[in-house]
Design a protein around this motif. Structure first.
Motif, mmCIF file in Angstrom:
data_model
loop_
_atom_site.group_PDB
_atom_site.id
_atom_site.type_symbol
_atom_site.label_atom_id
_atom_site.label_comp_id
_atom_site.label_asym_id
_atom_site.label_seq_id
_atom_site.Cartn_x
_atom_site.Cartn_y
_atom_site.Cartn_z
ATOM 1 N N GLY A 187 0.815 -1.222 0.000
ATOM 2 C CA GLY A 187 0.000 0.000 0.000
ATOM 3 C C GLY A 187 0.841 1.261 0.000
ATOM 4 O O GLY A 187 0.418 2.295 -0.487
ATOM 5 N N LEU A 188 2.046 1.157 0.553
ATOM 6 C CA LEU A 188 2.888 2.354 0.644
ATOM 7 C C LEU A 188 3.950 2.403 -0.451
ATOM 8 O O LEU A 188 4.862 3.211 -0.386
ATOM 9 C CB LEU A 188 3.558 2.403 2.016
ATOM 10 N N ALA A 189 3.799 1.534 -1.450
ATOM 11 C CA ALA A 189 4.846 1.426 -2.475
ATOM 12 C C ALA A 189 5.146 2.775 -3.135
ATOM 13 O O ALA A 189 6.307 3.120 -3.352
ATOM 14 C CB ALA A 189 4.434 0.403 -3.532
ATOM 15 N N LYS A 190 4.102 3.550 -3.412
ATOM 16 C CA LYS A 190 4.339 4.824 -4.119
ATOM 17 C C LYS A 190 5.100 5.808 -3.244
ATOM 18 O O LYS A 190 6.001 6.490 -3.705
ATOM 19 C CB LYS A 190 3.004 5.422 -4.570
ATOM 20 N N THR A 191 4.698 5.889 -1.960
ATOM 21 C CA THR A 191 5.399 6.804 -1.061
ATOM 22 C C THR A 191 6.836 6.341 -0.861
ATOM 23 O O THR A 191 7.773 7.140 -0.860
ATOM 24 C CB THR A 191 4.686 6.871 0.311
ATOM 25 N N ARG A 192 6.998 5.037 -0.694
ATOM 26 C CA ARG A 192 8.342 4.504 -0.479
ATOM 27 C C ARG A 192 9.226 4.804 -1.681
ATOM 28 O O ARG A 192 10.367 5.228 -1.543
ATOM 29 C CB ARG A 192 8.296 2.999 -0.230
ATOM 30 N N HIS A 193 8.652 4.613 -2.854
ATOM 31 C CA HIS A 193 9.423 4.870 -4.063
ATOM 32 C C HIS A 193 9.843 6.343 -4.109
ATOM 33 O O HIS A 193 10.994 6.673 -4.409
ATOM 34 C CB HIS A 193 8.617 4.498 -5.301
ATOM 35 N N PHE A 194 8.909 7.216 -3.790
ATOM 36 C CA PHE A 194 9.176 8.655 -3.800
ATOM 37 C C PHE A 194 10.332 8.986 -2.850
ATOM 38 O O PHE A 194 11.295 9.666 -3.216
ATOM 39 C CB PHE A 194 7.896 9.405 -3.381
ATOM 40 N N GLY A 237 7.621 17.257 0.076
ATOM 41 C CA GLY A 237 6.987 16.631 -1.092
ATOM 42 C C GLY A 237 6.218 15.366 -0.741
ATOM 43 O O GLY A 237 5.217 15.032 -1.371
ATOM 44 N N ALA A 238 6.660 14.658 0.299
ATOM 45 C CA ALA A 238 5.961 13.437 0.736
ATOM 46 C C ALA A 238 4.846 13.779 1.720
ATOM 47 O O ALA A 238 4.292 12.891 2.366
ATOM 48 C CB ALA A 238 6.945 12.468 1.377
#
Ligand SMILES: Nc1nc2c(ncn2[C@@H]2O[C@H](COP(=O)(O)OP(=O)(O)OP(=O)(O)O)[C@@H](O)[C@H]2O)c(=O)[nH]1
Ligand SMILES: [Mg+2]
Length: 308
Positions: free
Chosen positions: A12-19, A48-49
């Motif tokens: 679920g947090l893949a996008k934030t983690r990637h960022f 930004g996060a």
């Protein structure tokens, strides 16, 4: 916390983690030593996060002190320090004792489209699977189809639903549902409300009225007042939390749609500013995509190295 929850949080947090991960990597790619430029880039990354300006300043001040003490000198130690500081901030919220009453009445509130009805459905499904008797109340009488949507979730979960015709007074639904919850001796009454903008005074007054109607029948109820927030809305979530907190006093927050955003950091300023715990996070649309919020698990998933 089981590995299943860990995996789901991670997914679920893949996008934030990637960022964050890509950002941290690029900060350290060009040069090895930590200087003012590193802090400037880090500041932009954290804001930004959606960690917000205040939290970012606290984190940076902590980091600078650690760099001066020579505890932090490279990407790995910096990542560890960020993790520890975030866990400390999130742990400042006192944990409420479990509610030992029956029925437990929970009111779900929030602006339009954040995921209130879906969250109630997922919640009901979990409680029913645990063997609890659950009643749902469709106090969203405003949006056509809202009652039907809740009924479908009720059927899936195995929970009965109290529904009135569209346009009925939501407080009347709530009154009936509270009486029925007591008469039927259910363990949980979950109340769905219509989406409302936090700035609409009359709609916020309507919420207050609903809570009064409930507490006249059950003195400590609603025991839980849960604000559902959409993680993709960014900093406006703070304004929403502020207004709902002021109107009815919140006991918890559910943050949905974390799967759809790189800005999962919004969790931190919400907790820090309002001292209201995040109860659960939504990481997808299916019933099992609502998972308990666990601080270490969450922060770990945010800063896990990509493809280690
Ligand atoms: N990706 C994703 N979608 C979600 C999540 N939670 C809810 N949704 C979707 O968001 C949309 C709106 O959900 P609802 O539950 O109807 O939202 P609501 O707050 O009840 O909306 P109103 O009653 O109109 O105010 C639906 O398409 C849901 O499937 C989540 O955690 N992740
Ligand atoms: Mg709804």
């Amino acid at each position: 916390m089981t590995s299943g929850f860990w995996q789901k949080t991670g997914k679920g947090l893949a996008k934030t983690r990637h960022f964050l991960s890509a950002g941290l990597g690029s900060i350290f790619k060009k040069k090895r030593e930590i200087d003012q430029d590193t802090f400037d880039r880090l500041e932009a990354l954290l804001i930004g996060a959606d960690l917000g300006v205040e939290v970012t300043q606290v984190l940076l001040a902590d980091l600078k002190a650690s760099v001066e003490r020579k505890e932090v000198g490279n990407l790995e130690t910096l990542r560890d320090k960020l993790k520890t500081s975030l866990i400390e901030i999130l742990k400042q919220v006192p944990v409420a004792p479990p509610i030992d009453e029956s029925p437990i009445v929970t009111l779900f509130v929030g602006v339009n489209g954040v995921g209130k009805t879906t969250t109630i459905g997922k919640h009901a499904k979990r409680l029913c699977a645990e063997g609890k008797k659950v009643l749902l109340a469709a106090a969203d009488t405003f949006r056509a189809g809202a009652g039907e949507q809740l009924s479908i979730w009720g059927q899936r979960a195995g929970a009965e639903v109290i529904r009135f015709p569209p346009g009925a007074d939501p407080s009347a639904v709530v009154f009936d549902a509270t009486s029925a919850a007591m008469a039927r001796k259910v363990d949980h009454l979950l109340i769905d409300t219509a989406g409302r903008l936090q700035t609409k005074h009359n709609l916020m007054e309507e919420l207050k009225k609903m809570t009064r109607v409930i507490s006249k029948q059950i003195p400590n109820a609603p025991h839980e007042k849960i604000l559902v927030l959409d993680a993709t809305t960014g900093q406006n979530a703070l304004s929403q939390a502020e207004h709902f907190q002021k109107a009815i006093g919140l006991t918890g927050i559910v943050l949905t749609k974390l799967d759809g955003t790189g800005r999962g950091g919004i969790v931190v300023p919400i907790v820090q500013k309002f001292s209201v715990p995040i109860i659960e996070i939504g990481v997808g649309e299916s019933p099992e995509d609502l998972i308990p919020f666990d601080i270490e698990n969450f922060v770990g998933a945010l800063f896990e190295e990509e493809n280690p």
